[in-house]
Write a protein that holds these residues in place. Structure first.
Motif, PDB file in Angstrom:
ATOM      1  N   SER A  86       0.127  -0.863  -0.078  1.00  0.00           N
ATOM      2  CA  SER A  86      -0.097   0.093  -0.108  1.00  0.00           C
ATOM      3  C   SER A  86       0.776   1.131   0.009  1.00  0.00           C
ATOM      4  N   ARG A  87       0.395   2.572  -0.385  1.00  0.00           N
ATOM      5  CA  ARG A  87       1.051   3.376  -0.288  1.00  0.00           C
ATOM      6  C   ARG A  87       1.487   3.760   0.670  1.00  0.00           C
ATOM      7  N   GLU A  88       0.325   3.251   2.139  1.00  0.00           N
ATOM      8  CA  GLU A  88       1.156   3.472   3.306  1.00  0.00           C
ATOM      9  C   GLU A  88       2.765   2.817   3.691  1.00  0.00           C
ATOM     10  N   ASP A  89       2.483   1.518   2.976  1.00  0.00           N
ATOM     11  CA  ASP A  89       3.845   0.472   3.172  1.00  0.00           C
ATOM     12  C   ASP A  89       4.884   1.502   2.835  1.00  0.00           C
ATOM     13  N   ARG A  90       4.112   1.916   1.950  1.00  0.00           N
ATOM     14  CA  ARG A  90       5.911   2.479   0.958  1.00  0.00           C
ATOM     15  C   ARG A  90       6.438   3.690   2.045  1.00  0.00           C
ATOM     16  N   ARG A  91       5.814   4.383   1.924  1.00  0.00           N
ATOM     17  CA  ARG A  91       5.549   5.861   2.893  1.00  0.00           C
ATOM     18  C   ARG A  91       6.804   5.571   4.115  1.00  0.00           C
ATOM     19  N   ARG A  92       6.035   3.567   5.069  1.00  0.00           N
ATOM     20  CA  ARG A  92       6.673   3.640   6.019  1.00  0.00           C
ATOM     21  C   ARG A  92       8.082   2.781   6.011  1.00  0.00           C
ATOM     22  N   ARG A  93       8.544   2.860   4.968  1.00  0.00           N
ATOM     23  CA  ARG A  93       9.723   2.181   4.160  1.00  0.00           C
ATOM     24  C   ARG A  93      10.710   3.692   3.808  1.00  0.00           C
ATOM     25  N   THR A  94       9.790   4.520   3.543  1.00  0.00           N
ATOM     26  CA  THR A  94      10.497   5.101   2.871  1.00  0.00           C
ATOM     27  C   THR A  94      11.206   5.833   3.941  1.00  0.00           C
ATOM     28  N   GLU A  95      10.550   5.731   5.211  1.00  0.00           N
ATOM     29  CA  GLU A  95      11.081   6.914   6.393  1.00  0.00           C
ATOM     30  C   GLU A  95      11.991   5.874   6.914  1.00  0.00           C
ATOM     31  N   GLU A  96      11.431   4.484   6.862  1.00  0.00           N
ATOM     32  CA  GLU A  96      13.241   3.886   7.635  1.00  0.00           C
ATOM     33  C   GLU A  96      14.468   4.149   6.243  1.00  0.00           C
ATOM     34  N   LEU A  97      14.019   3.952   5.285  1.00  0.00           N
ATOM     35  CA  LEU A  97      15.567   4.073   4.758  1.00  0.00           C
ATOM     36  C   LEU A  97      16.633   5.774   5.204  1.00  0.00           C
ATOM     37  N   LEU A  98      15.338   6.547   5.218  1.00  0.00           N
ATOM     38  CA  LEU A  98      15.519   7.669   5.033  1.00  0.00           C
ATOM     39  C   LEU A  98      16.410   8.174   6.341  1.00  0.00           C
ATOM     40  N   ALA A  99      15.872   7.253   7.555  1.00  0.00           N
ATOM     41  CA  ALA A  99      16.167   7.882   9.171  1.00  0.00           C
ATOM     42  C   ALA A  99      17.632   6.417   9.142  1.00  0.00           C
ATOM     43  N   GLU A 100      17.879   6.245   7.920  1.00  0.00           N
ATOM     44  CA  GLU A 100      19.166   5.765   8.348  1.00  0.00           C
ATOM     45  C   GLU A 100      20.303   5.968   8.505  1.00  0.00           C
ATOM     46  N   PHE A 101      20.053   7.778   7.908  1.00  0.00           N
ATOM     47  CA  PHE A 101      21.081   8.614   8.650  1.00  0.00           C
ATOM     48  C   PHE A 101      21.377   9.400   9.562  1.00  0.00           C
ATOM     49  N   LEU A 102      19.789   9.193  10.219  1.00  0.00           N
ATOM     50  CA  LEU A 102      19.916   9.864  11.059  1.00  0.00           C
ATOM     51  C   LEU A 102      20.603   9.436  12.897  1.00  0.00           C
ATOM     52  N   PRO A 103      21.156   9.519  13.097  1.00  0.00           N
ATOM     53  CA  PRO A 103      21.955   9.150  14.689  1.00  0.00           C
ATOM     54  C   PRO A 103      21.021   8.826  15.609  1.00  0.00           C
ATOM     55  N   LEU A 104      20.305   7.100  15.369  1.00  0.00           N
ATOM     56  CA  LEU A 104      18.517   6.547  16.344  1.00  0.00           C
ATOM     57  C   LEU A 104      19.391   5.640  17.155  1.00  0.00           C
ATOM     58  N   ASP A 105      20.250   5.433  16.968  1.00  0.00           N
ATOM     59  CA  ASP A 105      21.322   4.855  18.020  1.00  0.00           C
ATOM     60  C   ASP A 105      23.197   5.047  17.657  1.00  0.00           C
ATOM     61  N   ASP A 106      23.731   4.016  18.458  1.00  0.00           N
ATOM     62  CA  ASP A 106      24.893   4.192  18.552  1.00  0.00           C
ATOM     63  C   ASP A 106      26.019   3.997  17.108  1.00  0.00           C
ATOM     64  N   VAL A 107      25.837   3.148  16.480  1.00  0.00           N
ATOM     65  CA  VAL A 107      26.474   2.613  15.397  1.00  0.00           C
ATOM     66  C   VAL A 107      26.248   4.053  14.221  1.00  0.00           C
ATOM     67  N   ARG A 108      24.901   4.063  14.698  1.00  0.00           N
ATOM     68  CA  ARG A 108      24.471   5.250  12.915  1.00  0.00           C
ATOM     69  C   ARG A 108      25.281   6.744  14.368  1.00  0.00           C
ATOM     70  N   ARG A 109      25.021   7.117  15.705  1.00  0.00           N
ATOM     71  CA  ARG A 109      25.382   8.607  15.709  1.00  0.00           C
ATOM     72  C   ARG A 109      26.986   7.923  15.855  1.00  0.00           C
ATOM     73  N   ASP A 110      27.516   7.390  15.732  1.00  0.00           N
ATOM     74  CA  ASP A 110      29.219   7.376  15.443  1.00  0.00           C
ATOM     75  C   ASP A 110      29.272   7.991  14.087  1.00  0.00           C
ATOM     76  N   GLU A 111      28.989   7.231  12.960  1.00  0.00           N
ATOM     77  CA  GLU A 111      28.719   7.343  11.182  1.00  0.00           C
ATOM     78  C   GLU A 111      28.698   8.533  10.908  1.00  0.00           C
ATOM     79  N   VAL A 112      27.437   9.776  11.675  1.00  0.00           N
ATOM     80  CA  VAL A 112      27.187  11.076  11.692  1.00  0.00           C
ATOM     81  C   VAL A 112      28.245  11.647  12.594  1.00  0.00           C
ATOM     82  N   VAL A 113      29.015  10.740  13.142  1.00  0.00           N
ATOM     83  CA  VAL A 113      29.350  11.969  13.667  1.00  0.00           C
ATOM     84  C   VAL A 113      30.836  11.920  12.758  1.00  0.00           C
ATOM     85  N   LEU A 114      31.456  10.814  12.419  1.00  0.00           N
ATOM     86  CA  LEU A 114      32.591  10.726  11.926  1.00  0.00           C
ATOM     87  C   LEU A 114      32.926  10.948  10.123  1.00  0.00           C
ATOM     88  N   ARG A 115      31.095  11.437   9.710  1.00  0.00           N
ATOM     89  CA  ARG A 115      30.789  11.629   8.532  1.00  0.00           C
ATOM     90  C   ARG A 115      31.161  13.359   8.445  1.00  0.00           C
TER      91      ARG A 115
END
Length: 212
Positions: A86-115
């Motif tokens: 559904s459109r809602e499901d694609r929207r949810r997966r899109t948000e999950e994908l883009l959230a990979e760029f955000l420091p939502l856990d320790d791994v992604r926080r370190d990645e953001v700092v490093l970048r």
């Protein structure tokens, strides 16, 4: 019998050490001695795999880009290759994908700092510049493909400019990431997700309104 060491595996282990030192103490602390200590190696062992400090830093940037890219592209391939849902499901997966760029856990926080650290350092360290640019370009292309795929599937308005919106969205993600890295108590995971959700809402608003 001497232990056989995979050179690429060892180089990546040293890059891990660079990332750990830089994330914890900053780029200036990533001396050969400190990196060797972090990796549990002698300085001579590090020099065996990297001719100088510049080569070590360049490889660390490349390795960061490779790791982030592989993880996020895996999300993107699942999203962009799936025409079902559904459109809602694609929207949810899109948000999950883009959230990979955000420091939502320790791994992604370190990645953001490093970048941010490596990209800022590239301004005054010419050997790093092209590699930092390549990493940023890869991430930009991923966001662009995500928005383009959403537009093709009918999830975004047909007249939306994917290139312009990719620049705007990357600026938002980078800004949120930097603020969260500096002020984690103010920029919580919930707030970051809320801002991203609101931004995507603004992109689809015209589609929901329909033609005027």
């Amino acid at each position: 019998m001497p232990k056989i060491v995979d050179p690429q595996q060892r180089r990546r282990a040293v890059a891990d050490a660079v990332h750990a030192v830089v994330a914890r103490c900053g780029l200036e602390a990533a001396t050969l001695r400190n990196v060797a200590d972090e990796a549990g190696l002698a300085v001579g062992s590090v020099r065996h795999y990297f001719t100088d400090h510049d080569e070590l830093m360049i490889f660390a940037v490349q390795e960061l880009g490779r790791r982030v890219g592989e993880r996020v592209w895996a999300h993107a391939e699942r999203l962009l290759s799936g025409s079902t849902g559904s459109r809602e499901d694609r929207r949810r997966r899109t948000e999950e994908l883009l959230a990979e760029f955000l420091p939502l856990d320790d791994v992604r926080r370190d990645e953001v700092v490093l970048r941010h650290t490596f990209t800022t350092a590239a301004r005054t360290r010419p050997p790093l510049l092209s590699h930092a640019e390549a990493m940023q370009q890869t991430l930009h292309e991923l966001v662009h493909r995500t928005l383009q795929g959403a537009q093709t599937s009918g999830g975004l308005p047909a007249d939306l400019d994917p290139e312009l919106e990719s620049v705007r969205l990357r600026a938002l993600l980078d800004g949120l990431g930097l603020q969260a890295a500096l002020f984690p108590r103010r920029f919580t995971s919930d707030l970051l997700r809320e801002v991203l959700h609101h931004h995507l809402d603004s992109l689809v608003a015209a589609l929901d309104r329909g033609p005027e």
